[in-house]
Design an enzyme around this catalytic site. Sequence first.
Site, PDB file in Angstrom:
ATOM      1  N   THR A 114      -5.505  -0.672  36.010  1.00  0.00           N
ATOM      2  CA  THR A 114      -6.150   0.629  36.197  1.00  0.00           C
ATOM      3  C   THR A 114      -6.421   0.913  37.674  1.00  0.00           C
ATOM      4  O   THR A 114      -6.246   2.035  38.153  1.00  0.00           O
ATOM      5  CB  THR A 114      -7.462   0.688  35.398  1.00  0.00           C
ATOM      6  N   SER A 153      -1.784   7.354  30.659  1.00  0.00           N
ATOM      7  CA  SER A 153      -2.776   6.291  30.721  1.00  0.00           C
ATOM      8  C   SER A 153      -2.231   5.250  31.690  1.00  0.00           C
ATOM      9  O   SER A 153      -1.019   5.200  31.932  1.00  0.00           O
ATOM     10  CB  SER A 153      -2.983   5.669  29.337  1.00  0.00           C
ATOM     11  N   THR A 154      -3.105   4.410  32.228  1.00  0.00           N
ATOM     12  CA  THR A 154      -2.607   3.259  32.978  1.00  0.00           C
ATOM     13  C   THR A 154      -1.620   2.471  32.129  1.00  0.00           C
ATOM     14  O   THR A 154      -0.646   1.907  32.640  1.00  0.00           O
ATOM     15  CB  THR A 154      -3.777   2.343  33.398  1.00  0.00           C
ATOM     16  N   ASN A 155      -1.852   2.469  30.810  1.00  0.00           N
ATOM     17  CA  ASN A 155      -1.093   1.610  29.910  1.00  0.00           C
ATOM     18  C   ASN A 155       0.343   2.057  29.685  1.00  0.00           C
ATOM     19  O   ASN A 155       1.136   1.311  29.104  1.00  0.00           O
ATOM     20  CB  ASN A 155      -1.815   1.487  28.567  1.00  0.00           C
ATOM     21  N   HIS A 201      26.520 -40.352  38.253  1.00  0.00           N
ATOM     22  CA  HIS A 201      25.469 -41.382  38.216  1.00  0.00           C
ATOM     23  C   HIS A 201      25.102 -41.867  39.621  1.00  0.00           C
ATOM     24  O   HIS A 201      24.642 -43.000  39.798  1.00  0.00           O
ATOM     25  CB  HIS A 201      25.901 -42.587  37.369  1.00  0.00           C
ATOM     26  N   SER A 331      11.809 -34.489  64.067  1.00  0.00           N
ATOM     27  CA  SER A 331      10.714 -35.444  64.036  1.00  0.00           C
ATOM     28  C   SER A 331       9.878 -35.353  65.292  1.00  0.00           C
ATOM     29  O   SER A 331      10.393 -35.095  66.379  1.00  0.00           O
ATOM     30  CB  SER A 331      11.249 -36.868  63.888  1.00  0.00           C
ATOM     31  N   LYS A 337      16.472 -36.982  65.934  1.00  0.00           N
ATOM     32  CA  LYS A 337      16.577 -36.798  64.477  1.00  0.00           C
ATOM     33  C   LYS A 337      16.628 -35.314  64.127  1.00  0.00           C
ATOM     34  O   LYS A 337      15.842 -34.513  64.636  1.00  0.00           O
ATOM     35  CB  LYS A 337      15.389 -37.447  63.779  1.00  0.00           C
ATOM     36  N   GLU A 344      15.921 -27.829  52.329  1.00  0.00           N
ATOM     37  CA  GLU A 344      14.558 -28.207  51.950  1.00  0.00           C
ATOM     38  C   GLU A 344      13.697 -26.997  51.644  1.00  0.00           C
ATOM     39  O   GLU A 344      12.913 -27.006  50.679  1.00  0.00           O
ATOM     40  CB  GLU A 344      13.913 -29.031  53.076  1.00  0.00           C
TER      41      GLU A 344
END
Length: 477
Positions: A114, A153-155, A201, A331, A337, A344
């Site tokens: 609302t 209506s808001t609905n 695997h 790093s 590095k 990520e």
Amino acid sequence: MSKTKKTTTPTARAGYRLEEDLLGTMEVPNDAYYGIQTLRALENFNITGVHLDQFSTFINAFAQVKKAAALANHEVGALDGKIKDAICAACDEIISGKLHDQFLVDMIQGGAGTSTNMNANEVIANRALEILGHKKGEYDYCHPNNHVNKSQSTNDAYPTALHVALDGYIERLIGSLQKLHDSFARKSKEFGDKLKMGRTHLQDAVPMTAGQEFNAFATMIATEIERLDEPRRRLYEINMGATAIGTGLNAPAGYAAACARHLAALTGKPYHTAEDLIQATQDTSAYVHLSGNLRLIATRLSKIANDLRFLSSGPRAGLANYILPDRQPGSSIMPGKVNPVIPEVVNQTCFHVLGIDHSIALAAEAGQLQLNVFEPVITFNLFTAMVMLSRACRTFAEKCVDGIELNEKHCREQVLSNIGLVTALNPYIGYEKSTYVAKTALETGGSVYDIVLKEGFLSQEELDRIIAPENMVYPKK
């Protein structure tokens, strides 16, 4: 003789106007296009710190819905032509990007939306008043409820605006997914028939090409683009004209159909009135459906990001099949590095979207009887998930995939020395010889390729022909 008690009319401070609602009066800044009910919401809902103005697509969708409602109300004889024109003009300004800074309500709020609906009604009404030659707050001439929210209506207004906005965000997400798909497809073509090891695997399996690996990524993304079509179609069904619970109370005859028709014309999308407005007003399954698709996209994106982090591990002690573009030092303690920061951040985006899906499911399940009052959290989460996924796809494509390089020499050496190569040789030299080659390679650390040649099981010409990509990695027709 009794004295008559004098009543004083409240006055506003300089720079403010007084507005009144069910609970009393409040001072509203004169330059504000929002009104008293927006102020109530600002007092009550300081939850996320994320406000409506951060989702401009939603604001524009509300303006389109309110314009369609004004046109429909005028068409059925329920709204004066001058007021209709002023409302439409105000809506057009909002759609063009103006007044978005007046939409201040927190995205998560009580009241089933609302506060959001009234924020839109007040801004549109006050701008329409100016267009009509009146001051802000002179609601006798154009009222947020009586005119801008007429027959609504808001609905029904809130979920309809949500449907329109979600269609826009889906369009944006599809564009981002397509960009990522195209990046993978280009890399697939670039890498072509360059050999590398396939793995199952987390162990060496059989050879494949780098082109095949990236083509699989492209196919995954293409499938998710296609899958978005189904939840998108469901969003074109709207409940405008349902008013409070779906019975259409206070909506004139013909209004619902006219509103859907005008909204379709304004957006260029096939919006239509739901067959069962009571069902459409309480049922949030379309959002759960869409969220499920976002969950699938996130699952696949995260899997691809995981694969690229794993395949690029190293550079000396890992798989090092691919070289990802360097984006920043990795790093604060280890010089030299560099980390796979783009995959990520894609992973983390996907984790967040998976959590959002659960939140949406809980909110949809918690709806009671003729209304789900938790649509604001569904709205906020769907918008957030789609914006984040769109940005993640573009970031992934532009800052990672487009710059990936194949460590071709290293990949080929892995194939020629790998035990998995004997699987491809088995049809030519037999199971026993293949077993011998595998065992010898394991015991000595030697190359399968070299052992086969040394033992005379195949000539170099025969061996090179067998391990050629067109003979080893593609299904035989």
